[in-house]
Write an enzyme that holds these catalytic residues in place. Structure first.
Site, PDB file in Angstrom:
ATOM      1  CG  HIS A   1      -1.914  -1.083   1.284  1.00  0.00           C
ATOM      2  ND1 HIS A   1      -2.658  -1.406   0.209  1.00  0.00           N
ATOM      3  CD2 HIS A   1      -2.180  -1.932   2.280  1.00  0.00           C
ATOM      4  CE1 HIS A   1      -3.457  -2.402   0.757  1.00  0.00           C
ATOM      5  NE2 HIS A   1      -3.214  -2.682   1.857  1.00  0.00           N
TER       6      HIS A   1
ATOM      7  CG  ASP B   1      -2.443  -8.415   1.132  1.00  0.00           C
ATOM      8  OD1 ASP B   1      -1.616  -8.976   2.032  1.00  0.00           O
ATOM      9  OD2 ASP B   1      -3.712  -7.922   1.226  1.00  0.00           O
TER      10      ASP B   1
ATOM     11  CG  HIS C   1      -6.206  -5.576   2.201  1.00  0.00           C
ATOM     12  ND1 HIS C   1      -5.577  -6.609   3.084  1.00  0.00           N
ATOM     13  CD2 HIS C   1      -7.436  -5.376   2.723  1.00  0.00           C
ATOM     14  CE1 HIS C   1      -6.314  -6.569   4.359  1.00  0.00           C
ATOM     15  NE2 HIS C   1      -7.598  -5.851   4.080  1.00  0.00           N
TER      16      HIS C   1
ATOM     17  CG  ASP D   1      -4.764 -10.260   4.101  1.00  0.00           C
ATOM     18  OD1 ASP D   1      -4.431 -10.741   2.919  1.00  0.00           O
ATOM     19  OD2 ASP D   1      -4.156  -9.147   4.127  1.00  0.00           O
TER      20      ASP D   1
ATOM     21  NE  ARG E   1      -7.694  -8.844  14.377  1.00  0.00           N
ATOM     22  CZ  ARG E   1      -7.520  -7.316  14.414  1.00  0.00           C
ATOM     23  NH1 ARG E   1      -8.719  -6.537  14.318  1.00  0.00           N
ATOM     24  NH2 ARG E   1      -6.266  -6.906  14.221  1.00  0.00           N
TER      25      ARG E   1
HETATM   26 ZN    ZN Z   1      -3.857  -7.212   3.170  1.00  0.00          ZN
END
Ligand code: ZN
Length: 308
Positions: free
Chosen positions: A126, A163, A165, A240, A246
């Protein structure tokens, strides 16, 4: 000549003294290393442990702006910018971040030497060239891709970002760079809420499970390897995507995550493309469970290494 061993990269400084209530599980790198010890990785003659040096500013400057690096080293006076990183700034945080990026760079070097290497950290996708974001201060994947091009003469890099995200910082960093192809497969309705355009994005709905996820990967990864003929793959094996995470919204099982890692690594090895893997995101209060999820990557790498 001695047989090459599978390089695994770890630094004890990846984890450091960290506020217990902070949502980022900074202790997970230490827990992962301990889990790998339990799984027999310490005295395995097929495994080579490498302790990386910290990354150097000249390597970071291939991606990050001088102004941002100054902020990274000295702390940001702007509270809004500080909030965006999600981390409380400290000199110790700077040190461990440089070690983590150094680790991914060592993973790159080792992968180019042996064909496969794994970090026990990394995947800070990110971070933008000029800003921190979402628990990412420096973009290790982008820095490694630039290092590969400029120091190793690699002509085509493929980043496979699994990932949960989206790899927004990486996509942005390479938006004008044809030598780095960014592929992100991620949750449609998850952070970052403003997505950047990767070279290929697969945005999947909440609740995506093993079969739908793996079908997408099986459709795209072999085709990308065939079409791009990359000389290096950087693989973000974010844990994740796991149902118990989570912050993820996917429902992948333990077996599903293992199949994913095996599929990606095996495709690269079969095509004789060096692959450098990082662990990516993974969030759970239960550190033992989280460490075991991340350890799937290293277990799969060792299994494939033994089959070579
Ligand atoms: Zn992530």
């Amino acid at each position: 000549m001695t047989e090459p061993r599978l390089p695994l990269i770890h630094h004890p400084g990846y984890s450091f003294d960290w506020p217990a209530r902070h949502p980022f599980p900074m202790a997970k790198f230490h827990a992962l290393r301990a889990r790998l010890s339990e799984l027999g990785f310490d005295d395995d003659p097929a495994v080579e442990w490498i302790t990386p040096p910290p990354a150097h500013d000249r390597q970071l400057l291939r991606v990050h702006t001088p102004a941002y690096l100054q902020t990274f080293h000295l702390g940001d006076a702007d509270p809004l910018a500080r909030k965006r990183s999600g981390f409380p700034w400290s000199p110790a945080l700077v040190r461990r971040t440089l070690l983590e990026v150094g680790g991914t760079l060592a993973t790159l070097e080792a992968a180019l030497r042996t064909g496969l290497a794994c970090n026990t950290a990394g995947g800070t996708h990110h971070a933008y060239p000029d800003a921190a974001s979402g628990y990412c201060l420096l973009n290790d994947l982008a820095i490694a891709a630039r290092e590969a091009i400029e120091m190793h003469g690699i002509r085509q890099v493929l980043i496979i970002d699994c990932d949960v995200h989206q790899g927004d910082g990486t996509a942005w960093a390479f938006r004008h760079e044809p030598r780095v192809f960014t592929f992100s497969i991620h949750g449609e309705h998850n952070f970052p809420f403003t997505k950047r355009e990767s070279d290929l994005d697969m945005a999947l709905p909440r609740g995506t499970g093993d079969e739908d996820y793996l079908t997408m990967l099986e459709r795209h990864v072999p085709a990308l390897l065939e079409r791009l003929q990359p000389e290096l793959v950087l693989y973000d094996a974010g844990a994740d995507v796991h149902a118990g995470d989570r912050l993820g919204h996917f429902e992948l099982s333990h077996a599903g995550v293992t199949r994913r890692d095996r599929f990606v690594l095996k495709q690269c090895l079969m095509a004789d493309i060096p692959v450098a893997a990082v662990i990516g995101g993974g969030y759970d209060r239960d550190l033992a469970a989280l460490a075991d999820r991340h350890a799937r990557l290293h277990c799969v790498a060792r299994e494939l290494w033994r089959q070579r």
